[in-house]
Design a protein around this motif. Structure first.
Motif, mmCIF file in Angstrom:
data_model
loop_
_atom_site.group_PDB
_atom_site.id
_atom_site.type_symbol
_atom_site.label_atom_id
_atom_site.label_comp_id
_atom_site.label_asym_id
_atom_site.label_seq_id
_atom_site.Cartn_x
_atom_site.Cartn_y
_atom_site.Cartn_z
ATOM 1 N N VAL A 1 -8.686 -3.776 1.757
ATOM 2 C CA VAL A 1 -7.232 -3.708 1.894
ATOM 3 C C VAL A 1 -6.894 -4.039 3.344
ATOM 4 C CG1 VAL A 1 -5.205 -2.200 1.815
ATOM 5 C CG2 VAL A 1 -6.986 -1.988 0.070
ATOM 6 N N ARG B 1 -3.276 -5.257 6.052
ATOM 7 C CA ARG B 1 -1.830 -5.131 6.172
ATOM 8 C C ARG B 1 -1.109 -6.119 5.253
ATOM 9 N NH1 ARG B 1 -0.492 -7.555 12.111
ATOM 10 N NH2 ARG B 1 -2.413 -6.486 12.639
ATOM 11 N N ALA C 1 -4.292 0.761 6.403
ATOM 12 C CA ALA C 1 -4.967 0.253 5.215
ATOM 13 C C ALA C 1 -6.296 0.965 5.059
ATOM 14 C CB ALA C 1 -5.196 -1.259 5.342
ATOM 15 N N ASP D 1 0.919 0.777 10.494
ATOM 16 C CA ASP D 1 0.659 0.070 9.243
ATOM 17 C C ASP D 1 -0.805 0.288 8.906
ATOM 18 O OD1 ASP D 1 0.674 -1.663 7.124
ATOM 19 O OD2 ASP D 1 1.199 -3.451 8.269
ATOM 20 N N ALA E 1 -2.660 1.879 0.987
ATOM 21 C CA ALA E 1 -2.017 1.441 2.218
ATOM 22 C C ALA E 1 -0.769 2.277 2.439
ATOM 23 C CB ALA E 1 -1.654 -0.046 2.156
ATOM 24 N N THR F 1 3.779 -5.356 0.222
ATOM 25 C CA THR F 1 2.890 -4.699 1.172
ATOM 26 C C THR F 1 3.517 -3.388 1.620
ATOM 27 O OG1 THR F 1 3.869 -5.731 3.127
ATOM 28 C CG2 THR F 1 2.122 -6.956 1.994
#
Length: 481
Positions: free
Chosen positions: A79, A81, A67, A65, A53, A257
């Motif tokens: 995967v 966010r 993934a 963002d 990510a 994250t």
């Protein structure tokens, strides 16, 4: 000088389907996000890491963002966010922020002996300060052979964890040599815990990163968002056993994250974690006794942060991390108000810092002096050098959603070089152009070690630093030209 994000307005919105944006993407930003996502996906496919990510923060918000892959290979869970990855040594950046928050409150003195600030610390060491510890010049050792079973038990407090190494000798007199030490950050975590009057991980979650998905390592905790931890055995992905990071929450035991980590970087830029003048002071290189700056060949070290510049000379501060089931990085272009994070759920041989910089490239201003170059669509072969070895092989280019994309077979010298890594190393090299008109003035060349910055040269060749010691130079043969 403030640089505005005008680079690489790419007509590649179709590639955005696999992204996990933090907010709705529209117009030019969607095009930039599509390119970043393509680079991330290609990187994961090339290196064989199960899940990755990345995120870019800019001007006060997450602008992308991304993934890719799986957080759990057994269930097939992707995967997203919200996936929590081990941060490894990127955790150190939150630790030094905690120390300096408490310093602003007068509860920690970064330049007073830590022994004076922790009366329970009973050691034979000469006086060492939090600043020396943060810059890895305290003389404290890193993990040693005796620590092979670390992670096999839980430590209730930071003080208990410090007892592991408190009786060991320093490697050098304080202030005389740069020597990386995660044990030093276990000590800083214990200092935070003592002066804050609460567990270190609780203080980080509530005071350093409030509202952000950053916490103690969540692997094997039952948290449905936590990624599993993976490694490689003869290039096969394997599950890793449980590992308790309570021996070094502050040195490498946090999880988060990608967007939370990038947002933490953005908050540091904005003066929302510590004051801007405090962050200024944290970015002053620490000097050794001989007057030289602490650090390595390509960076100096301040209060925990690594201080350097990117390939175009733009100032950047950063930190990388590696641990069981993790490879991570966070980088800030403070003057551009831009931050990038890159996280993965396996440890692998990689160049995380330049790779993250390439993923952020679509959101930054195009560097000056790029050489115009067309996409070599007619090329069928490449030739050039890989380090000091002559190489050649098959190559093919095409236009995909407006981008010049190429695939080059690896020469045996490349296979041998990348084959020293534990992860997959036999995938073809993929070239993803960043030119908005489908040209090839600049591209990310995705290889088993990461993403390198491939640029057209005035003599018609293309060059990229694959590692600090290995440069790739290519020429694409086009029949009839």
């Amino acid at each position: 000088m403030m640089l505005r994000p005008i680079a690489y307005i790419l007509g590649a919105t179709a590639l955005l389907a696999s992204a996990a944006p933090a907010c709705a993407q529209t117009g030019a930003n969607a095009d930039r996000a599509a390119v970043a996502q393509r680079l991330l996906d290609t990187l994961r496919e090339t290196n064989g890491v199960p899940g990755m990510a990345a995120a870019v923060w800019q001007d006060g918000r997450i602008v992308w963002d991304g993934a890719s892959g799986q957080r759990d290979r057994t269930s097939g869970a992707p995967v997203t966010r919200d996936t929590l990855f081990r941060l490894a040594s990127v955790s150190k950046l939150l630790t030094v922020a905690a120390v300096m928050q408490l310093a602003e409150q007068g509860r920690i003195d970064p330049d007073a002996p830590v022994q004076r600030q922790l009366p329970w610390l009973d050691t034979r060491w000469p006086a060492i300060t939090p600043r020396q510890i943060a810059a890895h010049v305290s003389g404290l050792p890193h993990y040693q052979a005796i620590d092979a079973d670390r992670g096999s038990r839980h430590y209730a407090t930071g003080r208990d964890a410090v007892a592991i190494f408190a009786g060991r000798d320093l490697l050098s007199p304080p202030g005389t040599a740069y020597s990386y030490s995660s044990w030093g950050y276990s000590l800083l975590g214990a200092l935070v815990e003592d002066k804050a009057g609460r567990p270190f991980t609780d203080y980080v979650a509530k005071k350093v990163a409030p509202g952000l998905a950053i916490r103690a390592d969540a692997t094997d905790s039952g948290d449905p968002n936590a990624s599993r931890a993976y490694g490689f055995d003869q290039r096969r992905v394997v599950d890793l056993p449980r590992h308790d990071f309570s021996y070094t929450w502050g040195g490498g035991g946090l999880s988060g994250t990608a967007s939370a980590v990038a947002s933490f970087g953005g908050r540091m830029i904005d003066g929302r974690v510590v004051r801007s003048d405090t962050f200024d002071a944290m970015l002053v290189p620490v000097k050794l006794a001989d007057g030289k700056a602490a650090g390595a060949e390509d960076y100096e070290v301040g209060f925990g942060w690594r201080i350097g510049s990117d390939a175009d000379g733009a100032p950047i501060v950063h930190h990388n991390g590696v641990a069981l089931g993790a490879r991570s990085t966070l980088g800030l272009w403070r003057g551009e108000r831009t931050a990038v994070s890159l996280l993965s759920n396996a440890s692998w041989v990689s160049r995380m810092e330049p790779t993250a910089q390439m993923i952020a490239a679509p959101f930054r201003a195009a560097p000056a002096g790029l050489v115009a170059a067309e996409c070599p669509l007619a090329a069928q072969r490449y030739r050039g050098t890989f380090g000091d070895v002559a190489v050649e092989g098959a190559v093919r280019f095409r236009i995909e959603a407006g981008l010049c994309v190429g695939t080059a077979d690896q020469h045996p010298a490349m296979l041998a070089y990348f084959g020293t890594a534990m992860q997959r190393s036999d995938a073809p090299l993929t070239i993803v152009g960043l030119d908005p008109k489908g040209g090839l003035s600049r591209a990310g060349i995705v290889n088993p070690f990461g993403i390198a910055d491939l640029r057209a040269q005035a003599d018609g060749s293309f060059a990229a630093p694959i590692t600090t010691t290995r440069r790739l130079v290519l020429r694409f043969d086009q029949p009839g030209r």
